[in-house]
Design a protein around this motif. Sequence first.
Motif, PDB file in Angstrom:
ATOM      1  N   ALA A 289      -2.232 -11.793   8.420  1.00 12.02           N
ATOM      2  CA  ALA A 289      -2.697 -11.071   7.237  1.00 12.02           C
ATOM      3  C   ALA A 289      -3.751 -10.048   7.632  1.00 12.02           C
ATOM      4  CB  ALA A 289      -3.280 -12.037   6.217  1.00 12.02           C
ATOM      5  N   LEU A 290      -3.702  -8.906   6.982  1.00  8.23           N
ATOM      6  CA  LEU A 290      -4.729  -7.871   7.160  1.00  8.23           C
ATOM      7  C   LEU A 290      -5.530  -7.792   5.881  1.00  8.23           C
ATOM      8  CD1 LEU A 290      -6.045  -5.506   8.691  1.00  8.23           C
ATOM      9  CD2 LEU A 290      -4.283  -4.020   7.725  1.00  8.23           C
ATOM     10  N   ASP A 291      -6.795  -8.148   5.963  1.00 10.62           N
ATOM     11  CA  ASP A 291      -7.688  -8.128   4.808  1.00 10.62           C
ATOM     12  C   ASP A 291      -8.693  -7.007   5.000  1.00 10.62           C
ATOM     13  OD1 ASP A 291      -9.195  -8.663   2.595  1.00 10.62           O
ATOM     14  OD2 ASP A 291      -9.994 -10.569   3.296  1.00 10.62           O
ATOM     15  N   ARG A 292      -8.493  -5.918   4.269  1.00  2.98           N
ATOM     16  CA  ARG A 292      -9.356  -4.746   4.437  1.00  2.98           C
ATOM     17  C   ARG A 292     -10.420  -4.740   3.345  1.00  2.98           C
ATOM     18  NH1 ARG A 292      -6.500   0.516   4.462  1.00  2.98           N
ATOM     19  NH2 ARG A 292      -5.030  -0.366   2.990  1.00  2.98           N
ATOM     20  N   GLU A 293     -11.571  -5.303   3.668  1.00  7.77           N
ATOM     21  CA  GLU A 293     -12.671  -5.313   2.710  1.00  7.77           C
ATOM     22  C   GLU A 293     -13.272  -3.921   2.550  1.00  7.77           C
ATOM     23  OE1 GLU A 293     -14.051  -9.913   3.570  1.00  7.77           O
ATOM     24  OE2 GLU A 293     -15.491  -8.299   3.788  1.00  7.77           O
ATOM     25  N   VAL A 294     -13.173  -3.122   3.583  1.00  5.20           N
ATOM     26  CA  VAL A 294     -13.549  -1.714   3.498  1.00  5.20           C
ATOM     27  C   VAL A 294     -12.397  -0.906   4.081  1.00  5.20           C
ATOM     28  CG1 VAL A 294     -16.045  -2.047   3.580  1.00  5.20           C
ATOM     29  CG2 VAL A 294     -14.765  -1.871   5.705  1.00  5.20           C
ATOM     30  N   THR A 295     -12.217   0.288   3.573  1.00  2.00           N
ATOM     31  CA  THR A 295     -11.117   1.105   4.053  1.00  2.00           C
ATOM     32  C   THR A 295     -11.477   1.731   5.393  1.00  2.00           C
ATOM     33  OG1 THR A 295     -11.938   3.015   2.808  1.00  2.00           O
ATOM     34  CG2 THR A 295     -10.307   1.618   1.732  1.00  2.00           C
ATOM     35  N   TRP A 296     -10.505   1.772   6.271  1.00  2.00           N
ATOM     36  CA  TRP A 296     -10.665   2.430   7.556  1.00  2.00           C
ATOM     37  C   TRP A 296      -9.274   2.722   8.110  1.00  2.00           C
ATOM     38  CZ3 TRP A 296     -15.008   4.470   9.041  1.00  2.00           C
ATOM     39  CH2 TRP A 296     -15.092   5.025  10.308  1.00  2.00           C
ATOM     40  N   PRO A 297      -9.037   3.943   8.630  1.00  4.66           N
ATOM     41  CA  PRO A 297      -7.690   4.291   9.111  1.00  4.66           C
ATOM     42  C   PRO A 297      -7.359   3.598  10.434  1.00  4.66           C
ATOM     43  CG  PRO A 297      -9.207   6.119   9.490  1.00  4.66           C
ATOM     44  CD  PRO A 297      -9.966   5.095   8.704  1.00  4.66           C
ATOM     45  N   LEU A 298      -6.470   2.637  10.371  1.00  2.00           N
ATOM     46  CA  LEU A 298      -6.039   1.900  11.554  1.00  2.00           C
ATOM     47  C   LEU A 298      -4.636   2.340  11.951  1.00  2.00           C
ATOM     48  CD1 LEU A 298      -7.093  -1.723  10.500  1.00  2.00           C
ATOM     49  CD2 LEU A 298      -8.319  -0.192  12.055  1.00  2.00           C
ATOM     50  N   PRO A 299      -4.273   2.180  13.220  1.00  2.00           N
ATOM     51  CA  PRO A 299      -2.882   2.428  13.607  1.00  2.00           C
ATOM     52  C   PRO A 299      -1.981   1.345  13.036  1.00  2.00           C
ATOM     53  CG  PRO A 299      -4.106   1.529  15.450  1.00  2.00           C
ATOM     54  CD  PRO A 299      -5.114   1.795  14.370  1.00  2.00           C
ATOM     55  N   ALA A 300      -0.688   1.535  13.189  1.00  2.00           N
ATOM     56  CA  ALA A 300       0.281   0.576  12.644  1.00  2.00           C
ATOM     57  C   ALA A 300       0.139  -0.767  13.341  1.00  2.00           C
ATOM     58  CB  ALA A 300       1.700   1.109  12.827  1.00  2.00           C
TER      59      ALA A 300
ATOM     60  N   ALA B  13      -2.206  11.543  -0.681  1.00  2.00           N
ATOM     61  CA  ALA B  13      -2.555  10.334  -1.432  1.00  2.00           C
ATOM     62  C   ALA B  13      -2.707   9.135  -0.504  1.00  2.00           C
ATOM     63  CB  ALA B  13      -1.494  10.051  -2.489  1.00  2.00           C
ATOM     64  N   GLU B  14      -1.832   9.016   0.493  1.00  2.00           N
ATOM     65  CA  GLU B  14      -1.933   7.900   1.437  1.00  2.00           C
ATOM     66  C   GLU B  14      -3.209   8.016   2.275  1.00  2.00           C
ATOM     67  OE1 GLU B  14      -0.126   5.213   1.903  1.00  2.00           O
ATOM     68  OE2 GLU B  14       1.374   5.638   0.368  1.00  2.00           O
ATOM     69  N   ALA B  15      -3.581   9.224   2.653  1.00  2.00           N
ATOM     70  CA  ALA B  15      -4.826   9.416   3.401  1.00  2.00           C
ATOM     71  C   ALA B  15      -6.024   9.074   2.528  1.00  2.00           C
ATOM     72  CB  ALA B  15      -4.919  10.845   3.924  1.00  2.00           C
ATOM     73  N   ARG B  16      -5.977   9.460   1.270  1.00  2.00           N
ATOM     74  CA  ARG B  16      -7.090   9.139   0.369  1.00  2.00           C
ATOM     75  C   ARG B  16      -7.227   7.630   0.166  1.00  2.00           C
ATOM     76  NH1 ARG B  16      -5.884  14.102  -3.608  1.00  2.00           N
ATOM     77  NH2 ARG B  16      -7.405  15.577  -2.739  1.00  2.00           N
ATOM     78  N   ALA B  17      -6.142   6.904   0.337  1.00  2.00           N
ATOM     79  CA  ALA B  17      -6.194   5.447   0.228  1.00  2.00           C
ATOM     80  C   ALA B  17      -6.753   4.803   1.493  1.00  2.00           C
ATOM     81  CB  ALA B  17      -4.804   4.894  -0.067  1.00  2.00           C
ATOM     82  N   GLY B  18      -7.122   5.632   2.479  1.00  2.00           N
ATOM     83  CA  GLY B  18      -7.771   5.125   3.677  1.00  2.00           C
ATOM     84  C   GLY B  18      -6.865   4.912   4.863  1.00  2.00           C
ATOM     85  N   HIS B  19      -5.630   5.392   4.800  1.00  2.00           N
ATOM     86  CA  HIS B  19      -4.691   5.164   5.885  1.00  2.00           C
ATOM     87  C   HIS B  19      -4.753   6.286   6.920  1.00  2.00           C
ATOM     88  CE1 HIS B  19      -2.959   1.847   3.699  1.00  2.00           C
ATOM     89  NE2 HIS B  19      -2.724   2.612   2.657  1.00  2.00           N
ATOM     90  N   ALA B  20      -4.204   5.983   8.092  1.00  2.00           N
ATOM     91  CA  ALA B  20      -3.993   6.998   9.123  1.00  2.00           C
ATOM     92  C   ALA B  20      -2.579   7.525   8.942  1.00  2.00           C
ATOM     93  CB  ALA B  20      -4.166   6.398  10.510  1.00  2.00           C
ATOM     94  N   VAL B  21      -2.461   8.773   8.525  1.00  2.00           N
ATOM     95  CA  VAL B  21      -1.178   9.341   8.106  1.00  2.00           C
ATOM     96  C   VAL B  21      -0.775  10.467   9.046  1.00  2.00           C
ATOM     97  CG1 VAL B  21       0.085  10.413   6.193  1.00  2.00           C
ATOM     98  CG2 VAL B  21      -1.775   8.800   5.713  1.00  2.00           C
ATOM     99  N   ALA B  22       0.498  10.511   9.384  1.00  2.00           N
ATOM    100  CA  ALA B  22       1.061  11.657  10.094  1.00  2.00           C
ATOM    101  C   ALA B  22       2.098  12.308   9.191  1.00  2.00           C
ATOM    102  CB  ALA B  22       1.695  11.223  11.410  1.00  2.00           C
ATOM    103  N   LEU B  23       1.900  13.575   8.902  1.00  2.00           N
ATOM    104  CA  LEU B  23       2.860  14.369   8.135  1.00  2.00           C
ATOM    105  C   LEU B  23       3.550  15.295   9.117  1.00  2.00           C
ATOM    106  CD1 LEU B  23       4.092  15.382   5.457  1.00  2.00           C
ATOM    107  CD2 LEU B  23       2.111  16.913   5.243  1.00  2.00           C
ATOM    108  N   ILE B  24       4.858  15.142   9.260  1.00  2.00           N
ATOM    109  CA  ILE B  24       5.563  15.851  10.318  1.00  2.00           C
ATOM    110  C   ILE B  24       6.373  17.020   9.785  1.00  2.00           C
ATOM    111  CG2 ILE B  24       5.663  13.823  11.810  1.00  2.00           C
ATOM    112  CD1 ILE B  24       8.595  13.468  10.949  1.00  2.00           C
TER     113      ILE B  24
END
Length: 583
Positions: A148-159, A400-411
């Motif tokens: 399980a990944l429990d993200r108490e604070v948002t931070w962009p992690l790799p997959a 939107a995905e980046a604003r949710a705290g993710h590490a996003v690649a738009l190709i």
Amino acid sequence: MIGLISATAAGAAARDRLAAAWPERTRLYGGPVADAVRAAFAECEQVVCFLATGAVVRLVAPLLGGKASDPGVVCVDEAGRFAVSLVGGHGGGANELAREVGGLLGARPVVTTATDAVDVPGLDTLGLPVEGAVAAVSRALLDGTPVALDREVTWPLPALPVADTHTYTHTRTGTGTGTGTGTGGYAIRVTDRDVVPGEDEVLLRPPTLVVGVGASRGVPAEEVLELVGDALRDAGLSAASVAALATVDAKAGEPGVVAAAERLGVPLVTYSAAQLARVEVPNPSAAPLAAVGTPSVAEAAALLGGGELLVPKRKSAARPAGATCAVVRRPGRGRLALVGLGPGARDLLTPRAKAELRRASVLVGLDQYVAQIRDLLRPGTRILESGLGAEEERARTAVAEARAGHAVALIGSGDAGVYAMASPALAEASDDIDVVGVPGVTAALAAGAVLGAPLGHDHASISLSDLHTPWEVIERRVRAAAEADLVVTFYNPRSRGRDWQLPRALAILAEHRAPTTPVGVVRNASRPDESSQLTTLAEVDAAAVDMMTVVTVGNTATRRIAGRMVTPRGYRWQDTRQEEETR
């Protein structure tokens, strides 16, 4: 520093190649090999031995202290065929060094670290402080056991191959310490709280906390550190998540404050009094206003970059108070990488683009582009793909995905900023996310390389698609390029529903250029079914062109030389050899 050690002439030759390529990064060690290994192991962050792995194992075994302190050691065999990551694969950076050495020497990197072997990011390679059952949770990830990944604070992690159980975009703090997640089983918790990891849990500590500090002249570093430590402990926050100390620029050289930042291992960030005075704070004071020109230092410096005040201003126990501090949690910023995939050939996909694809936890792109690079993605990457005509939707989704705290690649194909996804994405984005542009090889450049050197002087790229741009505007641009004598590359030249625009554009150019002006037509540049034709403005067959084609029209100086299209770098250039231009 990287220590280089060799014992034979062949090893010395390879060693010298590395030294020549990395003069600022390397140090050569001579003399008896055993002495050289001991010296390099003690003095360098990494070591490359041009020796047999067995010999290096015996030499370094007595020197090993622990994963956190040992340098990374790489072995290169006598023939230079392999670069073996032997010791310190993650902590010492030997895995990445083996890849670098292999790329430079033409050797195959050999990495046996389990996570690297199956392309799962090592939990100790994410650039964050890590605590807890790293080995057990890593083994669970490798075995396919649910984590399980429990993200108490948002931070962009790799997959990561995990189940994302929570994403908190609001404050979640506690008082004092705690243990476990309460979910049971293996878990990764992203938190800045001062908690103790559970039995099968890993804590990742993102740098989300900023500590503002005010100080009187001559304040000791110990007093600042005690104040900060007490503030964090009382709020249930971890010192490992402190990103910076912040203060007024009048205190930039205050020895106690500077030393406190150094001992915490974080930068000292300073702001002008005028900047701090504009920040609204709950506890302004007349004392700092009189001393440095702002009613608040600690709270204002912590809040200036945004975020939530978790610890209001508190004073040290000294009489009179020698220091103040306040703690702010800054919102985690998502990351959006705008990645150009190049014209299609895998070897024209840049190393930086590959790195960003591997760093992303979310990939957004056109379905046919996703298919090109799907094999490069890490396990667990969430893929959001769509078909032609959904460019704006993809841009909105990626932001939107980046604003949710993710590490996003738009190709996108070619370069993301050239008739591709960077423009619509940046039109949607704001300064609440980090944006990284990754350049790619454009279709114009790929086609130009096939044709010769058609872009050797000033040139323009013009899209003939009138889906978003009125034809009147496009025609005005074509005419301006024709009158300016620019080489012109036409993107989106012709489709089944747009078959008259290219002939019209060529006719406009023909009003200003000779019928013998070279024209290059390249379809699917760099791909297996690539085709090209070098013709003239009078003879180009517009009916043979489609959306996969790039059409490049020369200027009045462009020539056909030895079967190639060449635009000279200077207009005074003369073709003294009188090469035929129509062959």
